[in-house]
Design an enzyme around this catalytic site. Structure first.
Site, PDB file in Angstrom:
ATOM      1  CE  LYS A   1       0.645   1.461   4.490  1.00 39.27           C
ATOM      2  NZ  LYS A   1       1.720   2.434   4.669  1.00 39.27           N
TER       3      LYS A   1
ATOM      4  N   PRO B   1       9.348  -4.612  -0.315  1.00 38.14           N
ATOM      5  CG  PRO B   1      10.104  -2.446  -0.745  1.00 38.14           C
ATOM      6  CD  PRO B   1       9.169  -3.500  -1.255  1.00 38.14           C
TER       7      PRO B   1
ATOM      8  CB  ALA C   1       9.871  -0.174   2.422  1.00 39.73           C
ATOM      9  N   GLY C   2       7.634   1.314   4.598  1.00 39.14           N
ATOM     10  CA  GLY C   2       6.462   2.193   4.557  1.00 39.14           C
ATOM     11  C   GLY C   2       5.411   1.682   3.591  1.00 39.14           C
TER      12      GLY C   2
ATOM     13  CG  ASP D   1      -0.353  -0.643   8.590  1.00 38.51           C
ATOM     14  OD1 ASP D   1      -0.231  -1.733   9.181  1.00 38.51           O
ATOM     15  OD2 ASP D   1       0.603  -0.027   8.086  1.00 38.51           O
TER      16      ASP D   1
HETATM   17  O1  C5P Z   1       0.205  -0.487  15.265  1.00 38.20           O
HETATM   18  P1  C5P Z   1       1.606  -0.667  14.814  1.00 38.20           P
HETATM   19  O2  C5P Z   1       2.186  -1.971  15.233  1.00 38.20           O
HETATM   20  O3  C5P Z   1       1.822  -0.380  13.393  1.00 38.20           O
HETATM   21  O4  C5P Z   1       2.394   0.447  15.610  1.00 38.20           O
HETATM   22  C1  C5P Z   1       3.731   0.338  15.974  1.00 38.20           C
HETATM   23  C2  C5P Z   1       4.057   1.499  16.894  1.00 38.20           C
HETATM   24  O5  C5P Z   1       3.940   2.732  16.176  1.00 38.20           O
HETATM   25  C3  C5P Z   1       3.153   1.664  18.085  1.00 38.20           C
HETATM   26  O6  C5P Z   1       3.586   0.887  19.173  1.00 38.20           O
HETATM   27  C4  C5P Z   1       3.258   3.144  18.387  1.00 38.20           C
HETATM   28  O7  C5P Z   1       4.471   3.423  19.046  1.00 38.20           O
HETATM   29  C5  C5P Z   1       3.386   3.756  16.999  1.00 38.20           C
HETATM   30  N1  C5P Z   1       2.095   4.190  16.448  1.00 38.20           N
HETATM   31  C6  C5P Z   1       1.503   5.341  16.958  1.00 38.20           C
HETATM   32  N2  C5P Z   1       0.307   5.779  16.439  1.00 38.20           N
HETATM   33  C7  C5P Z   1      -0.294   5.106  15.422  1.00 38.20           C
HETATM   34  C8  C5P Z   1       0.291   3.928  14.893  1.00 38.20           C
HETATM   35  C9  C5P Z   1       1.484   3.499  15.426  1.00 38.20           C
HETATM   36  O8  C5P Z   1       2.042   5.984  17.862  1.00 38.20           O
HETATM   37  N3  C5P Z   1      -1.444   5.570  14.916  1.00 38.20           N
END
Ligand code: C5P
Length: 323
Positions: free
Chosen positions: A8, A105, A108-109, A147
């Site tokens: 995405k 990758p 990578a975002g 996500d």
């Molecule tokens: O939910 P995900 O595993 O992608 O998030 C990893 C980390 O990124 C979270 O533990 C948090 O530190 C940060 N994060 C956040 N706000 C979001 C998504 C992620 O602060 N909306």
């Protein structure tokens, strides 16, 4: 069973504040693109009450990311399988082997790991003859990462909350992209959010306004000019400060004809909008030449792709696999 798992892009990403629990409230527009991992699932049922057992292998182990692809409990595929078993009460005695052909990758975002987790939920649900609805799978997904739910609905969605509250955006624009990933930079999601917080604090910048409504209406109305204006990512100043070479690559993409150039998700991957698939290919060719000529940047190794928007995040392409 063979499942395709798409990458995405975030067409917009704005941070609106903090949520209870330390997460950030975001607004984003997710868009699936045709850079695809292929996951082949093999299921063997044994007559035991043992917890679901997951075995993962990378089928293209020569890929650039082979060293960083986690093969065991850390992999979101394993976490997704265990969470599915826990929520559904199914999976006792099941041995699930997954062979992953990785094209997306890592770090990578582009959310390759999140897409693979969603593909695992879909595969297990299919294997057990759909005991859970998409919304129930989405609830499991949201416990694993912000996500992952998006990949269950796929296509183009507005994401709110942590990114897990989704609303589909129907549009008929066929979007073409040129994508550049600096090979040796990996950005972790927790790191970028921490850096963003200290950046906002140190710059006295107020947290952003959302570009989501402008992007959504541009997509729905097929308004390319408004779409270009709305494409944005709140992490850009942070990434460009930490990695000025990413900013230089971005400037190159614009110079070579991309209609826009932005990072996706937490970066460092950059995507540029092109007028057509053919134009994206032309820009890729010109970029390769430009990159070699710019000696100060040629030490920054890059991988490039051209991609198109697609309307799914996960797709089962074959139910039975030859065992
Ligand atoms: O939910 P995900 O595993 O992608 O998030 C990893 C980390 O990124 C979270 O533990 C948090 O530190 C940060 N994060 C956040 N706000 C979001 C998504 C992620 O602060 N909306």
């Amino acid at each position: 069973m063979i499942v395709k798992s798409a990458a995405k892009l975030n067409l917009t990403l704005d941070i609106l504040g903090l949520l209870p629990g330390g997460y950030h409230a975001i607004e984003t527009v997710f868009q699936n693109i045709d850079i695809l991992d292929t996951l082949e699932f093999f299921f063997e049922q044994e007559n035991t009450q043992d917890e679901i057992c997951v075995e993962i292998e990378l089928s293209n182990s020569a890929s650039a990311d082979a060293m960083t692809f986690p093969l065991h409990a850390d992999n979101l595929i394993t976490k997704a399988a265990k969470a599915f078993a826990c929520k559904s009460g199914l999976g006792k005695g099941l041995h699930m082997r997954v062979s992953v052909h990785k094209t997306i990758p890592i770090a990578a975002g582009l959310a390759g790991g999140s897409g693979n987790a969603a593909a695992t939920l879909v595969a297990l649900n299919e294997h057990f003859k759909k005991p859970l609805t998409i919304d129930e799978l989405s609830e499991i997904a949201a416990t694993l990462g912000s996500d992952i739910s998006f990949f269950l609905y796929g296509g183009t969605c507005a994401g709110r909350g942590r990114g897990e509250i989704l609303e589909s955006i129907d549009h008929s624009l066929a979007l073409s992209f040129f994508i550049v990933k600096p090979r040796d930079i990996a950005i972790s999601t927790p790191w970028i959010y921490r850096e963003y917080d200290s950046f906002v604090a140190s710059q006295y910048v107020t947290k952003g306004e959302s570009n989501l409504p402008a992007c959504e209406s541009a997509l729905r109305n097929g308004d390319e000019q408004q779409l270009i204006k709305s494409l944005s990512n709140a992490f850009e100043p942070v990434v460009y400060k930490a990695y000025p070479e990413v900013k230089a690559l971005r400037d190159g993409m614009l110079e070579l004809g991309c209609l826009s150039a932005n990072i996706s998700g937490s970066g460092p991957t950059l995507y540029g909008l092109a007028r057509s698939p053919a134009e994206a290919v032309d820009i890729e060719t010109a970029f390769t030449q430009w990159h070699t000529e710019h000696k100060e940047l040629s030490r920054v190794k890059v991988d490039t792709w051209t991609a198109k928007s697609i309307n799914f995040g996960t797709s089962i392409i074959s139910i039975t696999s030859p065992n």
